[in-house]
Structure formats: C-alpha cells, structure tokens
Write a protein that holds these residues in place. Structure first.
Motif, PDB file in Angstrom:
ATOM      1  N   GLY A 135      50.807  46.185  50.712  1.00 31.47           N
ATOM      2  CA  GLY A 135      50.405  45.788  49.371  1.00 31.47           C
ATOM      3  C   GLY A 135      49.633  44.490  49.480  1.00 31.47           C
ATOM      4  O   GLY A 135      50.102  43.540  50.122  1.00 31.47           O
ATOM      5  N   PHE A 136      48.448  44.427  48.874  1.00 26.56           N
ATOM      6  CA  PHE A 136      47.515  43.336  49.167  1.00 26.56           C
ATOM      7  C   PHE A 136      46.875  42.808  47.897  1.00 26.56           C
ATOM      8  O   PHE A 136      46.463  43.570  47.020  1.00 26.56           O
ATOM      9  N   VAL A 137      46.807  41.482  47.785  1.00 25.64           N
ATOM     10  CA  VAL A 137      46.066  40.818  46.713  1.00 25.64           C
ATOM     11  C   VAL A 137      45.292  39.655  47.319  1.00 25.64           C
ATOM     12  O   VAL A 137      45.826  38.913  48.151  1.00 25.64           O
ATOM     13  N   SER A 138      44.038  39.506  46.923  1.00 27.52           N
ATOM     14  CA  SER A 138      43.239  38.351  47.324  1.00 27.52           C
ATOM     15  C   SER A 138      42.195  38.085  46.252  1.00 27.52           C
ATOM     16  O   SER A 138      41.854  38.976  45.468  1.00 27.52           O
ATOM     17  N   PRO A 139      41.640  36.873  46.201  1.00 27.63           N
ATOM     18  CA  PRO A 139      40.566  36.604  45.251  1.00 27.63           C
ATOM     19  C   PRO A 139      39.381  37.538  45.449  1.00 27.63           C
ATOM     20  O   PRO A 139      38.746  37.956  44.485  1.00 27.63           O
ATOM     21  N   HIS A 187      38.649  43.729  29.555  1.00 23.53           N
ATOM     22  CA  HIS A 187      38.898  42.995  28.331  1.00 23.53           C
ATOM     23  C   HIS A 187      40.092  42.058  28.453  1.00 23.53           C
ATOM     24  O   HIS A 187      40.364  41.281  27.541  1.00 23.53           O
ATOM     25  N   ALA A 188      40.799  42.119  29.579  1.00 24.60           N
ATOM     26  CA  ALA A 188      41.878  41.169  29.848  1.00 24.60           C
ATOM     27  C   ALA A 188      41.269  39.888  30.403  1.00 24.60           C
ATOM     28  O   ALA A 188      40.166  39.892  30.972  1.00 24.60           O
ATOM     29  N   SER A 189      41.974  38.772  30.225  1.00 29.31           N
ATOM     30  CA  SER A 189      41.497  37.520  30.799  1.00 29.31           C
ATOM     31  C   SER A 189      41.609  37.581  32.320  1.00 29.31           C
ATOM     32  O   SER A 189      42.303  38.442  32.882  1.00 29.31           O
ATOM     33  N   LEU A 190      40.945  36.649  33.013  1.00 28.90           N
ATOM     34  CA  LEU A 190      41.006  36.646  34.476  1.00 28.90           C
ATOM     35  C   LEU A 190      42.440  36.452  34.962  1.00 28.90           C
ATOM     36  O   LEU A 190      42.863  37.070  35.943  1.00 28.90           O
ATOM     37  N   GLY A 191      43.197  35.593  34.282  1.00 29.60           N
ATOM     38  CA  GLY A 191      44.590  35.393  34.665  1.00 29.60           C
ATOM     39  C   GLY A 191      45.418  36.648  34.468  1.00 29.60           C
ATOM     40  O   GLY A 191      46.253  37.001  35.306  1.00 29.60           O
ATOM     41  N   GLU A 192      45.187  37.344  33.363  1.00 30.34           N
ATOM     42  CA  GLU A 192      45.898  38.602  33.116  1.00 30.34           C
ATOM     43  C   GLU A 192      45.489  39.658  34.128  1.00 30.34           C
ATOM     44  O   GLU A 192      46.325  40.443  34.608  1.00 30.34           O
ATOM     45  N   GLN A 193      44.197  39.697  34.489  1.00 30.23           N
ATOM     46  CA  GLN A 193      43.740  40.641  35.512  1.00 30.23           C
ATOM     47  C   GLN A 193      44.439  40.388  36.834  1.00 30.23           C
ATOM     48  O   GLN A 193      44.845  41.324  37.533  1.00 30.23           O
ATOM     49  N   ARG A 194      44.594  39.114  37.188  1.00 30.58           N
ATOM     50  CA  ARG A 194      45.243  38.790  38.464  1.00 30.58           C
ATOM     51  C   ARG A 194      46.702  39.237  38.445  1.00 30.58           C
ATOM     52  O   ARG A 194      47.215  39.759  39.443  1.00 30.58           O
ATOM     53  N   SER A 195      47.382  39.060  37.317  1.00 30.16           N
ATOM     54  CA  SER A 195      48.764  39.527  37.211  1.00 30.16           C
ATOM     55  C   SER A 195      48.849  41.037  37.413  1.00 30.16           C
ATOM     56  O   SER A 195      49.762  41.548  38.072  1.00 30.16           O
ATOM     57  N   LEU A 196      47.887  41.774  36.848  1.00 24.98           N
ATOM     58  CA  LEU A 196      47.874  43.223  36.995  1.00 24.98           C
ATOM     59  C   LEU A 196      47.643  43.634  38.442  1.00 24.98           C
ATOM     60  O   LEU A 196      48.210  44.619  38.925  1.00 24.98           O
ATOM     61  N   LEU A 197      46.809  42.886  39.166  1.00 20.88           N
ATOM     62  CA  LEU A 197      46.567  43.193  40.574  1.00 20.88           C
ATOM     63  C   LEU A 197      47.805  42.882  41.417  1.00 20.88           C
ATOM     64  O   LEU A 197      48.031  43.521  42.452  1.00 20.88           O
ATOM     65  N   LEU A 198      48.605  41.914  40.987  1.00 15.86           N
ATOM     66  CA  LEU A 198      49.877  41.661  41.665  1.00 15.86           C
ATOM     67  C   LEU A 198      50.811  42.854  41.502  1.00 15.86           C
ATOM     68  O   LEU A 198      51.478  43.277  42.449  1.00 15.86           O
ATOM     69  N   ALA A 199      50.849  43.390  40.280  1.00 14.15           N
ATOM     70  CA  ALA A 199      51.656  44.600  40.059  1.00 14.15           C
ATOM     71  C   ALA A 199      51.126  45.752  40.898  1.00 14.15           C
ATOM     72  O   ALA A 199      51.897  46.536  41.455  1.00 14.15           O
ATOM     73  N   ARG A 200      49.805  45.869  41.004  1.00 21.74           N
ATOM     74  CA  ARG A 200      49.185  46.926  41.820  1.00 21.74           C
ATOM     75  C   ARG A 200      49.638  46.833  43.277  1.00 21.74           C
ATOM     76  O   ARG A 200      49.857  47.850  43.939  1.00 21.74           O
ATOM     77  N   ALA A 201      49.772  45.605  43.785  1.00 24.73           N
ATOM     78  CA  ALA A 201      50.181  45.419  45.181  1.00 24.73           C
ATOM     79  C   ALA A 201      51.644  45.780  45.400  1.00 24.73           C
ATOM     80  O   ALA A 201      52.018  46.265  46.468  1.00 24.73           O
ATOM     81  N   LEU A 202      52.475  45.576  44.391  1.00 29.33           N
ATOM     82  CA  LEU A 202      53.912  45.758  44.545  1.00 29.33           C
ATOM     83  C   LEU A 202      54.400  47.135  44.147  1.00 29.33           C
ATOM     84  O   LEU A 202      55.520  47.530  44.494  1.00 29.33           O
ATOM     85  N   VAL A 203      53.568  47.895  43.425  1.00 33.77           N
ATOM     86  CA  VAL A 203      54.048  49.103  42.767  1.00 33.77           C
ATOM     87  C   VAL A 203      54.574  50.156  43.740  1.00 33.77           C
ATOM     88  O   VAL A 203      55.466  50.927  43.400  1.00 33.77           O
ATOM     89  N   LYS A 204      54.083  50.170  44.958  1.00 36.18           N
ATOM     90  CA  LYS A 204      54.507  51.211  45.897  1.00 36.18           C
ATOM     91  C   LYS A 204      55.600  50.737  46.864  1.00 36.18           C
ATOM     92  O   LYS A 204      55.897  51.434  47.841  1.00 36.18           O
TER      93      LYS A 204
END
Length: 509
Positions: free
Chosen positions: A342-346, A423-440
């Motif tokens: 699971g991966f997140v980066s800028p 349409h989400a803010s950049l901070g909200e987008q980053r939170s969603l990508l964190l969920a994307r990394a952890l979901v599996k």
C-alpha cells in the motif's frame, strides 16, 4: 475605488456546481502588505487564492484588484508529470535513464517558461533567479530527478522570472525540511522588501512574521481578518483521540495472508541517475511487523530508496535487493511486488489530478482537465487501491465496496463518498489516497509524507487511526516525514539518510 488597497474583497462568494465553496468573504489589503490565508482543509483557501490570482471568477460579491498588477499563483502541486512535455502514466519513468537526455533540465525549463510567457530575459537573469532559489548548482538536473524541495524551488524560480506584483503561494512549505523552510521564508521576506505582495496559503503554525495580515477560513466562511500581532487560531483541534475511532472498520480489515522472513533486505545498494550518485552502499533490513521511520533532508535519497522497494526503479535488478523473500530479477513480476504494497506519495497524488504536461503548468497559464480523471468519484479512488489502479477502477466486489465505504466515516469524510474526487480539497484528496493505500490490508505500507497538505485535525485523526491499524494487523510500515511530531506511536525503528548514505539505523529516538 481601490484607494490605497492592492486587493479589496466584499461579500465574496464562489460555488462549484451546487457546492458552496466560499461565502461572504470580505477584506482589504493595502499596497505593500502581504497576507496569509489559513484554516481547516476544505475551507476554501485554494479557491480564494485562485480568485485573487485571477484564475477563476467570483460567483457573487465584489473583488477589486488593480488591473495593472501582474498576478501569479504557484500551485501546491508542481505537475512535473512527463518528459519533454509529454504526458506520462508510468510512475517509474523518472528512474529510467533511457530517453532522460531529452527531458528538460531546470535551466531549459526556465528558458521555456520565459519563452511561453513572452518574457525578454537574459541568461544572467535566469542565473540570478536560480541562485536566489538555491538551484544554480543543479541547473542541469532533469525535472523528474528533483527532490520535493528542489521541485518547490524550481516552481518559485519560474514564477519569479515573470516579476509578479502579487504572488499567491499555495502551501509553499509543504514537503520541505526544516532548513529548506527557513531558506524559503527568508526568500519570501526579501521579496516582500522588494515590493512583491504575497498571499500565502499555509497552516497557522507556519505564518511568517513579516506578513501583515491573516485571513482565517472555516467551511467556506471567514473566521478572522486581523493583523499578525492579533491573530490567534480559532479553529478547534480534534478531540477524543484516546478512543478507537472506528472499531467496526478495524474488525472488518482482513489480516495479511502471507508470511515472509524478510520484507526488505538491501546489501551495499548503489543507485546512479544521470551520472549522479543518489544512493551509496545502503544496507537495510525490514522484518515483518516492524514499523520504521525514514528520515533525511531534501535530496538525501529517501524517494529513490523507496522506488527500489516499490519496483519502480530498474536499478533494483542490478543490486543485492530482496523483497518479500525474493531476490529482484529471480522471475517475480513488478505487479507481484506492488500487489503486496500500500503506497502513498506526493507524486502518486499527481496521477489522480489534472495535467497535460510540464510546459502547460507554468504559473499563470491554464491547464485543461482530463475527462476520465474528472469522472472519478471519491469512492472509486478508494476502491482502486484493491488492484493498484490509477484513473479507472474495475467493478469492485460487494465486500470490497463495503470495506471501502467504512473508511469515509473513519476519516471524517462521509460527505465526500459520492462526490467527484477533483471537487474535494487537496487535503481531503490526500486523506482519500491514504484510505486507498490501506484498504487492502497490505503486507507492506509505504507512506511518503502522507500528511502533506492535511490540516491539524486530519493529521491527528489519521495518525491515530494508522497507529491503531498497525497495532491491530501488525502491519509492516515505512513512514517518511519531515515532521517528527506526526510519526505514529507504533514506530520503533529509524533509518536516517544523509547525502545518499545511511547516517543512522536502529531504534527510533
């Protein structure tokens, strides 16, 4: 009447579709003054910055800015997505030497900026702006090989070439180490002395003392407009961190079903890109269930080290590198590795955003959106983590969809589930990508500056939830940050890099 004001706003409002972004914002900024826009994530800070920069127009109210002033905005994201102006969807392309000789260097990029903006600037002027931004010594470095700090300074150099009167900087300190933040703050202060008015979008804790005024927003509404001396953040901090935020989520997360002896093992690893030594004799071993912090200054080699682990860097084949008990080059596929991570980066964030290429994202010029990225909902972005998809997500199973939906209340983002990601803010987008990394429930979680762009509440919420997840699932994790205060409590190991080599490896201190 502008009187002695550079900017005058009265009852300013802005909407995206039926969503209200800003409501009744009023302020006046005198000539020669600079201001900070701060507030919670999703409060409309970036939208207000774009209004001031002239990139968008208000839906209601009045915004007056002297028409003779040159206004520019430097985005939080740099959009250096492609080589030679071509859009790329291959994340690992930045680590390929093949074709890199045709990709733009810092100098050629700045020359292109000057040409596209119809600027008549000399070589000396470009040299001067590179020197002022501390990038002259790497003028021939390719854009896609830059560290996050180097990329930020290149962004600012491109803006300063255009001699702005008003310069809007969206989260300029994000991704910078302590020394880089001090350097940038000093540069901003000097430019203020030279007559440039700055509009800085940043957190309340990073407001430079040279700024005259502060505008605080919350949920699109103005909370404060005051002098820097009178400013006290009014947004409440997140409460209730002692309790588990989502027992239902933790109970539903499956345990990783594979067992390994070594998650990562590196022996005397070296990486050279474009003739420059990036990593030098790195030794590192990560065992299952360990949680590591990876620290180091901008340019220390952290991102390159991670690129070996995520199988994006082809030099993994030429080194003594073991991932998930298999030597690189022993027949495993890239996707065998990625499916366990699971991966997140800028940089990964950029692949979910709009962008046509390097030269169409020059400050002050507009970028068209990609329709297929525009169509992604926030839920689809989280679901895409099950199969490492970017752009489109295949139809999830009912179980996958149910698990993905549980992340929204856990992160305080229930209102975003069916909204478009863009349409989400950049901070909200980053939170969603964190969920994307952890979901599996990955065997290895790699978080490269995961809280970049999050407000204090989001950071506290996520770090606490991450700590719970790692303890509950015994997740192996590598956590990269410039802010020790945000490192989860479960982290007990530290690898510190300096100039491409290991300066410390051992217990976290």
């Amino acid at each position: 009447m502008m009187d002695n004001n550079t900017i005058a706003a009265e009852l300013l409002g802005y909407r995206v579709g039926s969503t209200k972004i800003l409501e009744a914002v009023s302020f006046r900024l005198a000539k020669g003054e600079s201001m900070v826009i701060c507030g919670s994530s999703g409060s409309g800070k970036t939208s207000l910055g774009r209004l001031i920069a002239g990139q968008i127009q208000p839906g209601s109210g009045r915004l007056e800015i002297d028409g003779g002033l040159n206004r520019l905005m430097v985005d939080q994201q740099d959009h250096f997505l492609s080589l030679s102006g071509r859009r790329s969807t291959y994340y690992g392309q930045r680590y390929e030497n093949q074709g890199m000789e045709n990709s733009p260097s810092i100098r050629s990029y700045l020359e292109k900026v000057a040409t596209k903006a119809n600027l008549n600037v000399s070589t000396e002027a470009i040299d001067q702006v590179m020197e002022s931004m501390h990038i002259a010594h790497i003028h021939d470095r390719k854009l896609l090989q830059l560290s996050s700090g180097e990329r930020k300074r290149t962004q600012l150099a491109a803006a300063l070439l255009q001699k702005p009167d008003i310069l809007v900087l969206d989260q300029p300190f994000v991704g910078l180490d302590v020394e880089a933040r001090k350097t940038l703050a000093g540069l901003i202060a000097r430019q203020m002395q030279h007559g440039v008015s700055f509009v800085l979008i940043c957190s309340a804790g990073l407001v430079p003392k040279e700024v005259s005024r502060v505008l605080e927003l919350h949920q699109g509404k103005q909370q404060q407009w005051c002098s820097i001396a009178d400013f006290k953040p009014s947004i409440p901090s997140y409460k209730g961190m002692a309790e588990a935020q989502s027992p239902e989520l933790l109970a539903s997360m499956p345990m990783p079903d594979e067992q390994f002896e070594d998650i990562i093992r590196m022996r005397n690893v070296n990486v050279t890109i474009g003739g420059k030594q990036i990593l030098n004799n790195v030794n590192w071993q990560v065992k299952p269930g360990e949680q590591w912090a990876l620290l180091g200054h901008n340019g220390a080699g952290k991102t390159t080290l991670l690129s070996l682990v995520t199988a994006d860097n082809p030099q993994g084949y030429t080194n003594d590198l073991v991932l998930f008990d298999r030597q690189r080059g022993s027949g495993e596929s890239i996707w065998d590795i990625k499916n366990r991570i699971g991966f997140v980066s800028p940089e990964l964030h950029l692949y979910f955003l709009r962008g046509e290429g390097i030269f169409n994202t020059i400050p002050g010029l507009q970028t068209k959106a990609h329709a297929h990225y525009d169509a992604l909902t926030c839920l689809e972005v989280v679901v895409s983590g099950f199969r490492n998809e970017i752009g489109f997500a295949t139809a999830p199973t009912d179980l996958e969809r149910d698990l993905a939906e549980k992340w929204f209340p856990a992160l305080g983002l229930s209102h975003l589930r069916d909204r478009l990601f863009l349409h989400a803010s950049l901070g909200e987008q980053r939170s969603l990508l964190l969920a994307r990394a952890l979901v599996k429930s990955p065997s290895l979680l790699i978080l490269d500056e995961p809280c970049q762009g999050l407000d204090n509440e989001q950071t506290s919420r996520f770090v606490h939830l991450l700590d719970q997840v790692c303890r509950h699932l015994n997740t192996t994790m590598v956590y990269v940050t410039h802010h020790r205060s945000e490192i989860p409590g479960c982290v007990s190991k530290l690898l510190e890099l300096a100039d491409g080599g290991v300066s410390y490896s051992g217990a976290f201190y």
